[in-house]
Design an enzyme around this catalytic site. Structure first.
Site, PDB file in Angstrom:
ATOM      1  N   ALA A  15       0.825  -1.217   0.000  1.00  0.00           N
ATOM      2  CA  ALA A  15       0.000   0.000   0.000  1.00  0.00           C
ATOM      3  C   ALA A  15       0.860   1.268   0.000  1.00  0.00           C
ATOM      4  O   ALA A  15       0.741   2.122  -0.885  1.00  0.00           O
ATOM      5  CB  ALA A  15      -0.931  -0.027   1.206  1.00  0.00           C
ATOM      6  N   ALA A  16       1.748   1.369   0.980  1.00  0.00           N
ATOM      7  CA  ALA A  16       2.520   2.611   1.123  1.00  0.00           C
ATOM      8  C   ALA A  16       3.497   2.786  -0.035  1.00  0.00           C
ATOM      9  O   ALA A  16       3.584   3.883  -0.622  1.00  0.00           O
ATOM     10  CB  ALA A  16       3.261   2.607   2.463  1.00  0.00           C
ATOM     11  N   CYS A  47      -6.728  -6.499   2.994  1.00  0.00           N
ATOM     12  CA  CYS A  47      -8.030  -6.448   3.676  1.00  0.00           C
ATOM     13  C   CYS A  47      -9.003  -7.484   3.119  1.00  0.00           C
ATOM     14  O   CYS A  47      -9.876  -7.961   3.833  1.00  0.00           O
ATOM     15  CB  CYS A  47      -8.634  -5.056   3.532  1.00  0.00           C
ATOM     16  SG  CYS A  47      -7.430  -3.749   3.758  1.00  0.00           S
ATOM     17  N   THR A 117       8.584  -0.536   4.306  1.00  0.00           N
ATOM     18  CA  THR A 117       8.755  -1.981   4.520  1.00  0.00           C
ATOM     19  C   THR A 117       7.688  -2.585   5.438  1.00  0.00           C
ATOM     20  O   THR A 117       7.724  -3.795   5.714  1.00  0.00           O
ATOM     21  CB  THR A 117      10.157  -2.271   5.086  1.00  0.00           C
ATOM     22  OG1 THR A 117      10.407  -1.365   6.166  1.00  0.00           O
ATOM     23  CG2 THR A 117      11.237  -2.088   4.042  1.00  0.00           C
ATOM     24  N   GLY A 118       6.762  -1.772   5.914  1.00  0.00           N
ATOM     25  CA  GLY A 118       5.585  -2.312   6.591  1.00  0.00           C
ATOM     26  C   GLY A 118       5.879  -3.084   7.857  1.00  0.00           C
ATOM     27  O   GLY A 118       6.729  -2.700   8.668  1.00  0.00           O
ATOM     28  N   ARG A 138      -0.778 -12.237   6.404  1.00  0.00           N
ATOM     29  CA  ARG A 138      -0.375 -10.846   6.147  1.00  0.00           C
ATOM     30  C   ARG A 138      -0.415 -10.552   4.644  1.00  0.00           C
ATOM     31  O   ARG A 138      -0.931  -9.548   4.210  1.00  0.00           O
ATOM     32  CB  ARG A 138       1.054 -10.620   6.680  1.00  0.00           C
ATOM     33  CG  ARG A 138       1.640  -9.245   6.381  1.00  0.00           C
ATOM     34  CD  ARG A 138       1.131  -8.209   7.340  1.00  0.00           C
ATOM     35  NE  ARG A 138       1.555  -6.861   6.979  1.00  0.00           N
ATOM     36  CZ  ARG A 138       1.101  -5.772   7.562  1.00  0.00           C
ATOM     37  NH1 ARG A 138       0.237  -5.851   8.558  1.00  0.00           N
ATOM     38  NH2 ARG A 138       1.515  -4.588   7.183  1.00  0.00           N
ATOM     39  N   GLU A 185      -8.349 -16.167  23.239  1.00  0.00           N
ATOM     40  CA  GLU A 185      -7.888 -14.801  23.524  1.00  0.00           C
ATOM     41  C   GLU A 185      -7.338 -14.732  24.954  1.00  0.00           C
ATOM     42  O   GLU A 185      -7.988 -15.173  25.897  1.00  0.00           O
ATOM     43  CB  GLU A 185      -9.073 -13.824  23.342  1.00  0.00           C
ATOM     44  CG  GLU A 185      -8.846 -12.424  23.856  1.00  0.00           C
ATOM     45  CD  GLU A 185      -7.631 -11.730  23.252  1.00  0.00           C
ATOM     46  OE1 GLU A 185      -7.536 -11.647  22.029  1.00  0.00           O
ATOM     47  OE2 GLU A 185      -6.758 -11.291  24.038  1.00  0.00           O
ATOM     48  N   GLY A 250      -0.994  -9.996  16.508  1.00  0.00           N
ATOM     49  CA  GLY A 250      -0.408  -8.666  16.315  1.00  0.00           C
ATOM     50  C   GLY A 250       0.755  -8.686  15.339  1.00  0.00           C
ATOM     51  O   GLY A 250       1.130  -9.738  14.820  1.00  0.00           O
TER      52      GLY A 250
END
Ligand SMILES: Cc1cc2nc3c(=O)[nH]c(=O)nc-3n(C[C@H](O)[C@H](O)[C@H](O)COP(=O)(O)OP(=O)(O)OC[C@H]3O[C@@H](n4cnc5c(N)ncnc54)[C@H](O)[C@@H]3O)c2cc1C
Length: 266
Positions: A15-16, A47, A117-118, A138, A185, A250
């Site tokens: 994206a970036a 997404c 580089t995310g 990812r 969780e 995460g």
């Protein structure tokens, strides 16, 4: 901005990185622009990947918005896929790049450098973590691997570690694929950014859709069979059968390249 003969190098092509490349081209029609990315695919929509796995997005072309020839033909941007930047020398303005297909190193000189580089998913060093069918999500390549595993028809039970956004999107889509899903969780609620009363509304909804949710419980290890495939997730309080595990606890920013450079300069 008029950067006629200058060379902009961008590291990272999702994206970036690709947005930066396109914007730079709009600002400067003549600047030489090069993107290097260690991945095979660029400019994709992470997404949508859970919904690709769930067969809601049926065509992978809808995830991969643009490919390298488009950027070359339409914007005169050179994209080097499967090329990993391994070092930056800011004094001589060079990036050392490993061509991952040929195993050769190249040097790219730059006038301007953008590092895009995310991040990458956190993979905890738990016993059994390297068993087969334990995945992170990812990239599009990750999605292809997970979808292929689901498509094999061998996955009856999946455990999702982490009840955040990606974990819940995967739960939604694996249930749609007819898989029994348990979300584990560590905290006492899913969706940690939400207040607990709101999170409980979501949890109730998720459970009504057929997902088991266990909170206040952490994964301790994974067990597998003689073929090295995961079969069980051991938590602090339970043992859960699992033919597939999705780790969604995460991400960490990909800062290694930049930190090396900082060390080099000091
Ligand atoms: C399943 C999922 C669902 C998501 N849903 C949403 C959503 O609904 N809404 C939303 O806003 N966001 C969502 N996101 C987040 C969004 O996808 C990310 O914020 C976005 O991908 C970040 O883009 P980026 O270019 O900064 O980094 P990244 O996507 O991480 O891309 C960085 C690229 O740089 C490459 N790279 C790293 N190091 C090097 C190196 N040394 N040399 C060459 N290349 C390198 C990486 O391999 C990668 O290709 C989702 C993400 C996932 C995984």
């Amino acid at each position: 901005m008029s950067n006629g003969g200058k060379h902009l190098v961008i590291i990272g092509g999702v994206a970036a990185g690709m947005k930066a490349a396109a914007k730079a081209r709009r600002e400067s029609p003549t600047m030489k622009i090069t993107v290097v990315t260690d991945e095979q695919y660029i400019s994709y929509a992470s997404c949508g990947t859970p919904y690709f796995i769930g067969n809601i997005v049926k065509d992978s072309k809808k995830l991969i918005l643009r490919e390298s020839p488009y950027f070359k033909n339409m914007h005169n941007i050179d994209v080097f896929t499967r090329h990993q930047a391994t070092a930056i020398d800011t004094k001589s303005k060079e990036v050392k790049v490993n061509d991952l297909e040929k195993g050769q190193y190249l040097i790219f000189n730059y006038d301007k450098l953008i590092i895009a580089t995310g991040a990458q998913p956190i993979v905890p060093p738990l016993p059994g973590i390297s068993l087969d069918n334990i995945f992170t999500l990812r990239t599009v390549t990750d999605a292809f691997k997970i979808k292929s595993c689901v498509d094999s028809g061998k996955v009856k039970n999946a455990v999702i570690v982490g009840g955040g956004l990606i974990g819940l999107e995967m739960a939604e889509n694996l249930v749609l694929r007819g898989i029994k899903v348990t979300v584990v969780e560590l905290l006492d609620q899913i969706l940690p950014p939400l207040d607990k009363d709101m999170a409980m509304i979501v949890q109730k909804h998720v459970m009504e859709k057929g997902v088991d949710v266990v909170t206040s419980d952490g994964v301790k290890s994974f067990e597998g069979n003689s073929s090295n495939f995961v079969t069980k997730v051991i938590t602090g309080k339970r043992q859960l059968p699992a033919d597939m595990v999705i780790l969604s606890i995460g991400i960490r920013p990909n800062t290694k390249l930049v930190l090396q450079q900082i060390n080099y300069e000091t």
